[in-house]
Design an enzyme around this catalytic site. Structure first.
Site, PDB file in Angstrom:
ATOM      1  N   SER A 147       0.838  -1.198   0.000  1.00 14.80           N
ATOM      2  CA  SER A 147       0.000   0.000   0.000  1.00 14.80           C
ATOM      3  C   SER A 147       0.883   1.262   0.000  1.00 14.80           C
ATOM      4  O   SER A 147       1.663   1.476  -0.922  1.00 14.80           O
ATOM      5  CB  SER A 147      -0.945  -0.045   1.197  1.00 14.80           C
ATOM      6  OG  SER A 147      -1.967   0.909   1.076  1.00 14.80           O
ATOM      7  N   ASP A 172      -9.589  -5.139  -4.731  1.00 13.73           N
ATOM      8  CA  ASP A 172      -9.024  -4.160  -3.793  1.00 13.73           C
ATOM      9  C   ASP A 172      -9.942  -2.944  -3.747  1.00 13.73           C
ATOM     10  O   ASP A 172     -10.098  -2.229  -4.741  1.00 13.73           O
ATOM     11  CB  ASP A 172      -7.624  -3.763  -4.263  1.00 13.73           C
ATOM     12  CG  ASP A 172      -6.851  -2.952  -3.232  1.00 13.73           C
ATOM     13  OD1 ASP A 172      -7.477  -2.150  -2.520  1.00 13.73           O
ATOM     14  OD2 ASP A 172      -5.625  -3.114  -3.161  1.00 13.73           O
ATOM     15  N   HIS A 222      -7.499  -5.676  -0.346  1.00 12.92           N
ATOM     16  CA  HIS A 222      -6.325  -4.827  -0.141  1.00 12.92           C
ATOM     17  C   HIS A 222      -5.363  -5.444   0.872  1.00 12.92           C
ATOM     18  O   HIS A 222      -4.150  -5.432   0.685  1.00 12.92           O
ATOM     19  CB  HIS A 222      -6.776  -3.444   0.326  1.00 12.92           C
ATOM     20  CG  HIS A 222      -5.664  -2.455   0.437  1.00 12.92           C
ATOM     21  ND1 HIS A 222      -4.983  -1.979  -0.651  1.00 12.92           N
ATOM     22  CD2 HIS A 222      -5.102  -1.854   1.526  1.00 12.92           C
ATOM     23  CE1 HIS A 222      -4.055  -1.119  -0.265  1.00 12.92           C
ATOM     24  NE2 HIS A 222      -4.106  -1.036   1.057  1.00 12.92           N
TER      25      HIS A 222
END
Length: 273
Positions: free
Chosen positions: A95, A225, A254
């Site tokens: 991320s 995601d 995610h």
């Protein structure tokens, strides 16, 4: 516990376990190095040296009010690799941590690195602009900042128990332990760092950075995601990289390094070897 002091005087907490080829893990917003538990233990048992730090303002690092931008994140990572004199390192970022890795390699060079992996990562650019018309509206990120400022504990609980791990999908059972651990990590960090971090991960354009990177990069992204939407992230990053490989995971959320750790770890191991 080991700490590193940055050039601007910030104390950064880090873990450094084992020996062998180093793998350096950069965590996502608003978490800490603890989010890599499943990966660090796995690769430690595969005879790698595993390293992870709490980004400035996050986890056990100092809750500074300043420097919550990708340049500082990358500089802190560079300082850690220099302190530990890492060579032939593999950098893995999830991320926001994926953005940190990309900016580090572009800003500080690849002399200490061998490969990189970007997992559910924010590059090339999340926010919608004239040059990025398929990005997410800025109002969405403004709303995240407003929710954080109004009630950070509730905002974090709802995020972890909803879209982050895909627990809001029909037929998906939430894990209270995973939600609690996400919330614990988030609440350890500083509200100012997390508030500013929303701008850092959403508005930083990594297009030029990606084009500078020459080493092999594995881009790993789930097509479900809900935090960093697949179509405007993973495939675009892989195309911009000179030596990028895209691996798409059908239905993965995610937070797939946690919920799908066995699959992610096996694929990372194959790539690193």
């Amino acid at each position: 516990m080991p700490y590193m002091r940055t050039r601007d005087g910030i104390e950064i907490f880090y873990k450094d376990w084992g020996s062998g080829q180093p793998i350096v893990f950069s965590h996502g917003w608003p978490l800490s190095s603890d989010d890599w538990d499943a990966q660090m233990l796995f690769f430690l048992n595969q005879d790698y040296r595993v390293i992870a730090h709490d980004r400035r303002g996050h986890g056990r690092s100092i809750q500074t009010a300043e420097g919550h931008d990708m340049d500082h994140y990358a500089d802190d990572l560079a300082a850690l690799t220099a302190l530990l004199d890492l060579k032939n390192a593999v950098h893995v970022g999830h991320s926001t941590g994926g953005g940190e890795v990309v900016r580090y390699l572009a800003r500080h060079g690849e002399g200490r690195a061998a490969k990189a992996a970007l997992i559910s990562a924010v590059p090339p650019l999340m926010v919608r602009t004239a040059a990025n018309p398929n990005g997410l509206p800025k109002q969405l990120f403004d709303g995240m900042q407003a929710q954080l400022a109004a009630n950070r504990p509730k905002f974090y609980r709802d995020l972890a128990d909803g879209p982050f791990y895909g627990y809001n999908r029909p037929g998906t059972k939430s894990s209270q332990a995973i939600v609690d651990n996400w919330w614990r990590q988030g609440m350890m960090g500083g509200a100012k760092a997390h508030y500013d971090g929303i701008v850092a991960f959403s508005q930083t354009d990594f297009t030029a950075d990606l084009k500078k990177i020459n080493l092999p990069v594995l881009v790993m992204h789930g097509d479900d995601d809900q935090i960093v939407p697949y179509a405007d992230s993973g495939p675009l990053s892989a195309k911009l990289l000179k030596n990028g490989t895209l691996k798409t995971y059908k239905g993965f959320p995610h937070g797939m390094p946690t919920t799908e750790a066995a699959t992610i770890n096996a694929d990372l191991l194959a790539f690193i070897r």
